[in-house]
Design a protein around this motif. Structure first.
Motif, mmCIF file in Angstrom:
data_model
loop_
_atom_site.group_PDB
_atom_site.id
_atom_site.type_symbol
_atom_site.label_atom_id
_atom_site.label_comp_id
_atom_site.label_asym_id
_atom_site.label_seq_id
_atom_site.Cartn_x
_atom_site.Cartn_y
_atom_site.Cartn_z
ATOM 1 N N TYR A 103 0.808 -1.211 0.000
ATOM 2 C CA TYR A 103 0.000 0.000 0.000
ATOM 3 C C TYR A 103 0.846 1.269 0.000
ATOM 4 O O TYR A 103 2.010 1.274 0.413
ATOM 5 C CB TYR A 103 -0.923 0.003 1.223
ATOM 6 N N GLN A 104 0.221 2.340 -0.445
ATOM 7 C CA GLN A 104 0.760 3.692 -0.301
ATOM 8 C C GLN A 104 -0.107 4.536 0.628
ATOM 9 O O GLN A 104 0.386 5.463 1.259
ATOM 10 C CB GLN A 104 0.869 4.373 -1.676
ATOM 11 N N THR A 105 -1.403 4.214 0.686
ATOM 12 C CA THR A 105 -2.344 4.988 1.490
ATOM 13 C C THR A 105 -3.271 4.059 2.249
ATOM 14 O O THR A 105 -3.776 3.082 1.678
ATOM 15 C CB THR A 105 -3.193 5.924 0.610
ATOM 16 N N LEU A 106 -3.479 4.357 3.529
ATOM 17 C CA LEU A 106 -4.519 3.719 4.335
ATOM 18 C C LEU A 106 -5.301 4.840 4.996
ATOM 19 O O LEU A 106 -4.715 5.778 5.539
ATOM 20 C CB LEU A 106 -3.954 2.812 5.422
ATOM 21 N N LYS A 107 -6.631 4.734 4.985
ATOM 22 C CA LYS A 107 -7.411 5.781 5.626
ATOM 23 C C LYS A 107 -8.834 5.318 5.883
ATOM 24 O O LYS A 107 -9.331 4.389 5.238
ATOM 25 C CB LYS A 107 -7.434 7.046 4.773
ATOM 26 N N PHE A 108 -9.458 5.966 6.851
ATOM 27 C CA PHE A 108 -10.894 5.842 7.044
ATOM 28 C C PHE A 108 -11.556 6.843 6.111
ATOM 29 O O PHE A 108 -11.188 8.016 6.073
ATOM 30 C CB PHE A 108 -11.285 6.150 8.484
ATOM 31 N N SER A 109 -12.522 6.379 5.348
ATOM 32 C CA SER A 109 -13.283 7.256 4.455
ATOM 33 C C SER A 109 -14.756 6.939 4.654
ATOM 34 O O SER A 109 -15.218 5.852 4.298
ATOM 35 C CB SER A 109 -12.875 7.024 2.999
ATOM 36 N N GLY A 110 -15.495 7.876 5.231
ATOM 37 C CA GLY A 110 -16.866 7.568 5.630
ATOM 38 C C GLY A 110 -16.843 6.484 6.693
ATOM 39 O O GLY A 110 -16.112 6.575 7.682
ATOM 40 N N TYR B 68 -15.871 3.408 6.073
ATOM 41 C CA TYR B 68 -15.114 2.321 5.481
ATOM 42 C C TYR B 68 -13.610 2.593 5.554
ATOM 43 O O TYR B 68 -13.171 3.719 5.799
ATOM 44 C CB TYR B 68 -15.558 2.118 4.028
ATOM 45 N N ILE B 69 -12.838 1.537 5.312
ATOM 46 C CA ILE B 69 -11.384 1.619 5.304
ATOM 47 C C ILE B 69 -10.909 1.369 3.880
ATOM 48 O O ILE B 69 -11.289 0.376 3.255
ATOM 49 C CB ILE B 69 -10.769 0.592 6.265
ATOM 50 N N LEU B 70 -10.082 2.270 3.370
ATOM 51 C CA LEU B 70 -9.540 2.157 2.020
ATOM 52 C C LEU B 70 -8.032 1.954 2.108
ATOM 53 O O LEU B 70 -7.327 2.731 2.767
ATOM 54 C CB LEU B 70 -9.853 3.404 1.196
ATOM 55 N N ILE B 71 -7.545 0.896 1.444
ATOM 56 C CA ILE B 71 -6.122 0.593 1.378
ATOM 57 C C ILE B 71 -5.780 0.511 -0.102
ATOM 58 O O ILE B 71 -6.345 -0.314 -0.827
ATOM 59 C CB ILE B 71 -5.791 -0.742 2.076
ATOM 60 N N TYR B 72 -4.839 1.331 -0.579
ATOM 61 C CA TYR B 72 -4.585 1.331 -2.014
ATOM 62 C C TYR B 72 -3.192 1.866 -2.352
ATOM 63 O O TYR B 72 -2.542 2.541 -1.539
ATOM 64 C CB TYR B 72 -5.649 2.140 -2.760
ATOM 65 N N ASN B 73 -2.766 1.506 -3.568
ATOM 66 C CA ASN B 73 -1.600 2.111 -4.190
ATOM 67 C C ASN B 73 -2.020 2.619 -5.565
ATOM 68 O O ASN B 73 -3.211 2.811 -5.811
ATOM 69 C CB ASN B 73 -0.430 1.121 -4.258
ATOM 70 N N GLU B 74 -1.083 2.795 -6.479
ATOM 71 C CA GLU B 74 -1.436 3.365 -7.777
ATOM 72 C C GLU B 74 -2.322 2.452 -8.615
ATOM 73 O O GLU B 74 -3.081 2.930 -9.464
ATOM 74 C CB GLU B 74 -0.161 3.702 -8.563
ATOM 75 N N SER B 75 -2.240 1.150 -8.402
ATOM 76 C CA SER B 75 -2.947 0.236 -9.308
ATOM 77 C C SER B 75 -3.877 -0.757 -8.613
ATOM 78 O O SER B 75 -4.660 -1.425 -9.277
ATOM 79 C CB SER B 75 -1.927 -0.554 -10.135
ATOM 80 N N PHE C 281 -6.834 -1.146 -10.952
ATOM 81 C CA PHE C 281 -7.208 -0.045 -11.831
ATOM 82 C C PHE C 281 -6.328 -0.080 -13.075
ATOM 83 O O PHE C 281 -5.152 -0.462 -13.015
ATOM 84 C CB PHE C 281 -7.047 1.302 -11.114
ATOM 85 N N ASP C 282 -6.882 0.356 -14.194
ATOM 86 C CA ASP C 282 -6.144 0.350 -15.454
ATOM 87 C C ASP C 282 -5.141 1.491 -15.537
ATOM 88 O O ASP C 282 -4.149 1.391 -16.250
ATOM 89 C CB ASP C 282 -7.113 0.446 -16.638
ATOM 90 N N GLU C 283 -5.420 2.581 -14.817
ATOM 91 C CA GLU C 283 -4.532 3.740 -14.830
ATOM 92 C C GLU C 283 -4.116 4.089 -13.404
ATOM 93 O O GLU C 283 -4.829 3.785 -12.448
ATOM 94 C CB GLU C 283 -5.232 4.933 -15.476
ATOM 95 N N PRO C 284 -2.955 4.742 -13.236
ATOM 96 C CA PRO C 284 -2.480 5.084 -11.894
ATOM 97 C C PRO C 284 -3.480 5.940 -11.123
ATOM 98 O O PRO C 284 -4.099 6.857 -11.671
ATOM 99 C CB PRO C 284 -1.184 5.862 -12.168
ATOM 100 N N VAL C 285 -3.647 5.625 -9.861
ATOM 101 C CA VAL C 285 -4.566 6.329 -8.971
ATOM 102 C C VAL C 285 -3.762 7.220 -8.030
ATOM 103 O O VAL C 285 -2.779 6.778 -7.434
ATOM 104 C CB VAL C 285 -5.416 5.331 -8.157
ATOM 105 N N VAL C 286 -4.203 8.479 -7.903
ATOM 106 C CA VAL C 286 -3.536 9.393 -6.980
ATOM 107 C C VAL C 286 -4.387 9.666 -5.740
ATOM 108 O O VAL C 286 -3.868 10.091 -4.714
ATOM 109 C CB VAL C 286 -3.188 10.721 -7.677
#
Length: 416
Positions: A353-360, A362-369, A386-391
């Protein structure tokens, strides 16, 4: 003759008395009959009401069971893929950073800050020139400042609320929900923490001599701006320790020196993280310890959690604290604690992962793809690529709708 008349009168009198007696008896009988009928009516009415109450209770129980079943079904619902509902072109620079702010997104860089909605429509924007902008968000307010500079700005969802100019270089900032700003300032061999209102008026000023209390590693302001927590790093006789200091800016702290109402020395470790989660709950983290405090005026240590493995990341909401530690079977293990220090859940995962956070909720764990989405009780409901990098990624509405920010565009997606 006279005797015959008298006898007739006597007979008539007896007949009248008998008739009156019979009428009285009849009335009494009718009264008794009426009372009996009334009692029977009341009994029937009571039975009817009990029956209706039972039917209502049964119907309510059935509705509640349906809602419970629906809630459980929603909580356990999972998704395999997503569809793009809408897309918008982006014109941000590569150095733009993002933060969630209520139901919006803050985009900030060296040149300025703006607030956009889910359709990428700008609600407001503010230009500035900050080489290294730092941002802090708390409920209804946000603040940006130039690290090592002397300027700070306070915003709400309508735009800029105030600008603050300091005489000393800014090291950290913390804003409250009402827009009161705490600023950590460097002053030679000392550090200062000043509080300002939205108009830029200085409310409180405290000075810390580094040789006496140590170096302030982290500051955190309560959401109601009445309390400040500071983690100091102390070095004495070749050893290190941390001092957790709590300040109160109400009448409770007026009689205390520098408004200091509570402190705790933790020997042999560094506590680099300290944060108020709301107006009464605060936690400190470091050296394999998680300390949880609670108090509307003076924080009291409520729980102390010993962590057996190194903490790699920490994030929190107003209700939960998330820790990422080294895993065993997987690369990482996520532990989520409630405000009392109880483990809400523990789950291993392997996403780099690059990012972990509470959003609403829910918990979101993600990197660029890649990304993992889970509920606050640890149930994974989506895992994909994801097909394209996520920021940036954040919850838009409920469990199914999200905003995905790519390099050149912003997508609204719907899980399915």
């Amino acid at each position: 003759m006279m005797e015959g008349v008298i006898l007739q009168k006597i007979k008539r009198f007896r007949n009248l008395k008998w008739i009156k007696r019979m009428n009285t008896i009849e009335v009494l009988k009718k009264g008794e009959s009426t009372d009996a009928d009334m009692k029977e009516f009341e009994r029937n009415l009571f039975r009817h009401r009990v029956k209706n109450a039972c039917l209502g209770a049964g119907l309510l129980a059935a509705v509640m069971l349906c809602f419970a079943a629906l809630w459980i079904a929603v909580q356990n619902q999972s998704f395999d893929t997503f569809e793009v509902v809408r897309s918008f072109d982006r014109t941000d620079t590569m150095t733009t950073q993002y933060a969630e702010f209520k139901n919006y997104v803050l985009k900030y860089s060296r040149d300025g800050i703006s607030c956009v909605d889910s359709s990428n429509r700008a609600l407001w924007s503010q230009t500035y020139n900050m080489q290294n902008p730092i941002l802090h968000v708390c409920r209804n307010s946000a603040a940006v400042a130039e690290e090592s500079g002397t300027e700070a700005m306070i915003f709400d969802e309508t735009g800029i609320q105030g600008t603050i100019q300091t005489r000393l270089p800014i090291r950290q900032i913390a804003v409250s929900s009402q827009g009161v700003l705490a600023v950590l300032l460097e002053d030679g061999n000392a550090m200062r923490v000043n509080l300002y209102d939205k108009a830029g008026t200085e409310l409180v000023s405290s000075k810390f001599e580094l040789q006496d209390v140590g170096y302030p590693v982290r500051i955190s302001l309560s959401s109601d701006a009445t309390k400040l927590a500071v983690s100091f790093l102390q070095v004495q006789d070749g050893g290190i320790s941390s001092c957790l200091a709590f300040y109160n800016f109400t009448t409770v702290g007026e009689s205390k020196e520098d408004h200091l109402v509570s402190s705790k020395i933790v020997s042999g470790i560094v506590m680099p993280e300290i944060a108020y989660m709301d107006s009464t709950h605060c936690f400190a983290l470091g050296g394999g310890q998680l300390l949880l405090y609670e108090g509307s005026q003076i924080p009291d240590l409520k729980a102390e959690v010993v962590l057996e493995k190194e903490v790699l990341s920490v994030f929190h909401s107003e209700k939960y604290i998330g820790l990422v530690l080294e895993g065993e079977e997987e690369d990482y293990v996520l532990q989520v604690y409630d405000l009392q220090g109880h483990v809400q859940f523990e789950r291993e995962f392997s996403l780099d992962y690059q990012t972990l956070k509470f959003s609403g909720n829910y918990i979101l764990i993600y990197n660029e793809s890649e990304c993992i989405m889970m509920t606050d009780n640890g149930k994974i409901y989506y895992s994909g690529t994801f097909d394209e990098p996520v920021v940036n990624l954040y919850t838009l509405s409920g469990k199914r709708r999200y905003i995905v920010m790519h390099t050149a565009r912003t997508d609204q997606i719907r899980l399915k």
